[in-house]
Design a protein around this motif. Structure first.
Motif, PDB file in Angstrom:
ATOM      1  N   GLU A   1     -14.452 -34.324  11.857  1.00  0.00           N
ATOM      2  CA  GLU A   1     -15.064 -35.659  11.808  1.00  0.00           C
ATOM      3  C   GLU A   1     -15.772 -35.825  10.475  1.00  0.00           C
ATOM      4  OE1 GLU A   1     -17.390 -37.550  15.202  1.00  0.00           O
ATOM      5  OE2 GLU A   1     -18.990 -36.925  13.875  1.00  0.00           O
ATOM      6  N   ALA A   2     -15.478 -36.916   9.766  1.00  0.00           N
ATOM      7  CA  ALA A   2     -16.099 -37.161   8.479  1.00  0.00           C
ATOM      8  C   ALA A   2     -17.574 -37.471   8.690  1.00  0.00           C
ATOM      9  CB  ALA A   2     -15.395 -38.320   7.791  1.00  0.00           C
ATOM     10  N   GLY A   3     -18.380 -37.041   7.719  1.00  0.00           N
ATOM     11  CA  GLY A   3     -19.816 -37.288   7.796  1.00  0.00           C
ATOM     12  C   GLY A   3     -20.172 -38.602   7.151  1.00  0.00           C
ATOM     13  N   VAL A   4     -21.469 -38.809   6.923  1.00  0.00           N
ATOM     14  CA  VAL A   4     -21.967 -40.001   6.253  1.00  0.00           C
ATOM     15  C   VAL A   4     -21.685 -39.864   4.765  1.00  0.00           C
ATOM     16  CG1 VAL A   4     -24.009 -41.372   5.744  1.00  0.00           C
ATOM     17  CG2 VAL A   4     -23.763 -40.279   7.993  1.00  0.00           C
ATOM     18  N   ALA A   5     -21.049 -40.872   4.202  1.00  0.00           N
ATOM     19  CA  ALA A   5     -20.696 -40.845   2.785  1.00  0.00           C
ATOM     20  C   ALA A   5     -21.622 -41.762   2.001  1.00  0.00           C
ATOM     21  CB  ALA A   5     -19.251 -41.279   2.590  1.00  0.00           C
ATOM     22  N   GLN A   6     -22.118 -41.265   0.860  1.00  0.00           N
ATOM     23  CA  GLN A   6     -22.965 -42.068   0.001  1.00  0.00           C
ATOM     24  C   GLN A   6     -22.457 -41.979  -1.430  1.00  0.00           C
ATOM     25  OE1 GLN A   6     -27.133 -40.575   1.794  1.00  0.00           O
ATOM     26  NE2 GLN A   6     -27.344 -42.252   0.327  1.00  0.00           N
ATOM     27  N   SER A   7     -22.662 -43.064  -2.157  1.00  0.00           N
ATOM     28  CA  SER A   7     -22.356 -43.035  -3.588  1.00  0.00           C
ATOM     29  C   SER A   7     -23.251 -44.034  -4.315  1.00  0.00           C
ATOM     30  CB  SER A   7     -20.884 -43.370  -3.833  1.00  0.00           C
ATOM     31  OG  SER A   7     -20.613 -44.719  -3.478  1.00  0.00           O
ATOM     32  N   PRO A   8     -23.546 -43.784  -5.598  1.00  0.00           N
ATOM     33  CA  PRO A   8     -23.207 -42.569  -6.332  1.00  0.00           C
ATOM     34  C   PRO A   8     -24.116 -41.416  -5.926  1.00  0.00           C
ATOM     35  CG  PRO A   8     -24.602 -43.956  -7.671  1.00  0.00           C
ATOM     36  CD  PRO A   8     -24.358 -44.725  -6.402  1.00  0.00           C
ATOM     37  N   ARG A   9     -23.875 -40.222  -6.402  1.00  0.00           N
ATOM     38  CA  ARG A   9     -24.752 -39.086  -6.128  1.00  0.00           C
ATOM     39  C   ARG A   9     -25.983 -39.114  -7.021  1.00  0.00           C
ATOM     40  NH1 ARG A   9     -23.433 -34.361  -4.074  1.00  0.00           N
ATOM     41  NH2 ARG A   9     -25.700 -34.190  -4.009  1.00  0.00           N
ATOM     42  N   TYR A  10     -25.801 -39.549  -8.249  1.00  0.00           N
ATOM     43  CA  TYR A  10     -26.900 -39.606  -9.208  1.00  0.00           C
ATOM     44  C   TYR A  10     -26.824 -40.929  -9.975  1.00  0.00           C
ATOM     45  CZ  TYR A  10     -26.616 -34.588  -8.365  1.00  0.00           C
ATOM     46  OH  TYR A  10     -26.552 -33.355  -7.765  1.00  0.00           O
ATOM     47  N   LYS A  11     -28.005 -41.426 -10.356  1.00  0.00           N
ATOM     48  CA  LYS A  11     -28.055 -42.648 -11.141  1.00  0.00           C
ATOM     49  C   LYS A  11     -29.322 -42.626 -11.990  1.00  0.00           C
ATOM     50  CE  LYS A  11     -26.231 -46.755 -11.961  1.00  0.00           C
ATOM     51  NZ  LYS A  11     -24.833 -46.967 -12.410  1.00  0.00           N
ATOM     52  N   ILE A  12     -29.154 -42.910 -13.277  1.00  0.00           N
ATOM     53  CA  ILE A  12     -30.293 -43.043 -14.182  1.00  0.00           C
ATOM     54  C   ILE A  12     -30.257 -44.443 -14.752  1.00  0.00           C
ATOM     55  CG2 ILE A  12     -31.409 -42.184 -16.268  1.00  0.00           C
ATOM     56  CD1 ILE A  12     -30.039 -39.495 -15.807  1.00  0.00           C
ATOM     57  N   ILE A  13     -31.363 -45.179 -14.609  1.00  0.00           N
ATOM     58  CA  ILE A  13     -31.445 -46.534 -15.140  1.00  0.00           C
ATOM     59  C   ILE A  13     -32.784 -46.729 -15.821  1.00  0.00           C
ATOM     60  CG2 ILE A  13     -29.895 -47.495 -13.399  1.00  0.00           C
ATOM     61  CD1 ILE A  13     -32.391 -48.641 -11.993  1.00  0.00           C
ATOM     62  N   GLU A  14     -32.855 -47.774 -16.644  1.00  0.00           N
ATOM     63  CA  GLU A  14     -34.129 -48.122 -17.259  1.00  0.00           C
ATOM     64  C   GLU A  14     -34.894 -49.059 -16.330  1.00  0.00           C
ATOM     65  OE1 GLU A  14     -32.730 -47.735 -21.939  1.00  0.00           O
ATOM     66  OE2 GLU A  14     -33.239 -49.694 -21.087  1.00  0.00           O
ATOM     67  N   LYS A  15     -36.216 -49.029 -16.468  1.00  0.00           N
ATOM     68  CA  LYS A  15     -37.013 -49.936 -15.635  1.00  0.00           C
ATOM     69  C   LYS A  15     -36.614 -51.377 -15.928  1.00  0.00           C
ATOM     70  CE  LYS A  15     -40.904 -49.789 -18.856  1.00  0.00           C
ATOM     71  NZ  LYS A  15     -42.329 -49.400 -19.033  1.00  0.00           N
ATOM     72  N   ARG A  16     -36.716 -52.178 -14.884  1.00  0.00           N
ATOM     73  CA  ARG A  16     -36.353 -53.602 -14.884  1.00  0.00           C
ATOM     74  C   ARG A  16     -34.849 -53.829 -14.722  1.00  0.00           C
ATOM     75  NH1 ARG A  16     -40.648 -53.588 -18.502  1.00  0.00           N
ATOM     76  NH2 ARG A  16     -39.283 -53.389 -20.317  1.00  0.00           N
ATOM     77  N   GLN A  17     -34.049 -52.756 -14.768  1.00  0.00           N
ATOM     78  CA  GLN A  17     -32.630 -52.918 -14.468  1.00  0.00           C
ATOM     79  C   GLN A  17     -32.424 -52.962 -12.959  1.00  0.00           C
ATOM     80  OE1 GLN A  17     -30.646 -49.671 -16.629  1.00  0.00           O
ATOM     81  NE2 GLN A  17     -29.950 -51.170 -18.145  1.00  0.00           N
ATOM     82  N   SER A  18     -31.212 -53.314 -12.555  1.00  0.00           N
ATOM     83  CA  SER A  18     -30.870 -53.331 -11.142  1.00  0.00           C
ATOM     84  C   SER A  18     -29.920 -52.186 -10.822  1.00  0.00           C
ATOM     85  CB  SER A  18     -30.232 -54.666 -10.767  1.00  0.00           C
ATOM     86  OG  SER A  18     -29.025 -54.840 -11.486  1.00  0.00           O
ATOM     87  N   VAL A  19     -29.895 -51.802  -9.538  1.00  0.00           N
ATOM     88  CA  VAL A  19     -29.033 -50.701  -9.096  1.00  0.00           C
ATOM     89  C   VAL A  19     -28.659 -50.935  -7.634  1.00  0.00           C
ATOM     90  CG1 VAL A  19     -30.994 -49.246  -8.369  1.00  0.00           C
ATOM     91  CG2 VAL A  19     -28.810 -48.170  -9.056  1.00  0.00           C
TER      92      VAL A  19
END
Lengths: 113, 109
Positions: A1-19
């Motif tokens: 049985e497949a588990g819970v999938a999430q993406s991305p694993r890592y994210k680096i952004i500057e403040k005031r940006q959106s994600v």
């Protein structure tokens, strides 16, 4: 049985940006949770869905965070604009129903610089 | 919602030692889980134990719902047991899974 999938694993952004983060729960699970875990703390519930309805979002900073679960399956969590204090791991979990065993994805580690 | 308190906050053991981790709740719970968070941040399910006692290898857990606490026992600890242990519960009427602050365990060889 497949588990819970999430993406991305890592994210680096500057403040005031959106994600945006994406979560695909275990098939057939009606309840979906988003948690924020700041380094050294326990996970904090941001929002809980039952199918495509919101059960609780009392801890969600609604001026900058939004989440949706269209069609009661996948979910996205968005931050706009990001602040430095949003740096954390964002965990998605699902359970068959409320009050049943919850299972977690691997999380998305967000760094805001 | 409920308040969840875990103790001790930190624990250092020599390999082979036994330990007991405790979780106290401010209200009665009808769903209680124990997790192990590994060094990569993954939350691994250990037990789903609203009441009673369960055992899985060297680990066992007991929940006494009427007295609002749960215990996690680790016997013959190994270095791979290191990490953070969380308990989380749902109280009647709220349906939100709330976590404690965790117990940080370090097992040295």
């Amino acid at each position: 049985e497949a588990g819970v999938a999430q993406s991305p694993r890592y994210k680096i952004i500057e403040k005031r940006q959106s994600v945006a983060f994406w979560c695909n729960p275990i098939s057939g699970h009606a309840t979906l949770y988003w948690y924020q875990q700041i380094l050294g703390q326990g996970p904090k519930l941001l929002i809980q869905f039952q199918n495509n309805g919101v059960v609780d979002d009392s801890q969600l900073p609604k001026d900058r965070f939004s989440a949706e679960r269209l069609k009661g399956v996948d979910s996205t969590l968005k931050i706009q604009p990001a602040k430095l204090e949003d740096s954390a791991v964002y965990l998605c979990a699902s359970s068959f129903q409320e009050n049943t065993e919850a299972f977690f994805g691997q999380g998305t580690r967000l760094t805001v610089v | 919602g409920i308040q969840v308190e875990q103790s001790p906050p930190d624990l250092i053991l020599q390999e082979g030692a036994n330990s007991t981790l405790r979780c106290n709740f401010s209200d009665s719970v009808n769903n209680l889980q124990w997790f192990h968070q590994n060094p990569w941040g993954q939350l691994i399910n250990l037990f789903y134990i609203p009441s009673g006692t369960k055992q899985n290898g060297r680990l066992s857990a007991t929940t006494v719902a009427t007295e609002r606490y749960s215990l996690l026992y680790i016997s013959s600890s190994q270095t791979t047991d290191s990490g953070v242990y969380f308990c989380a519960g749902v109280s009647g009427g709220y349906n939100k899974l709330i976590f404690g602050a965790g117990t940080r365990l370090a097992v040295h060889p």
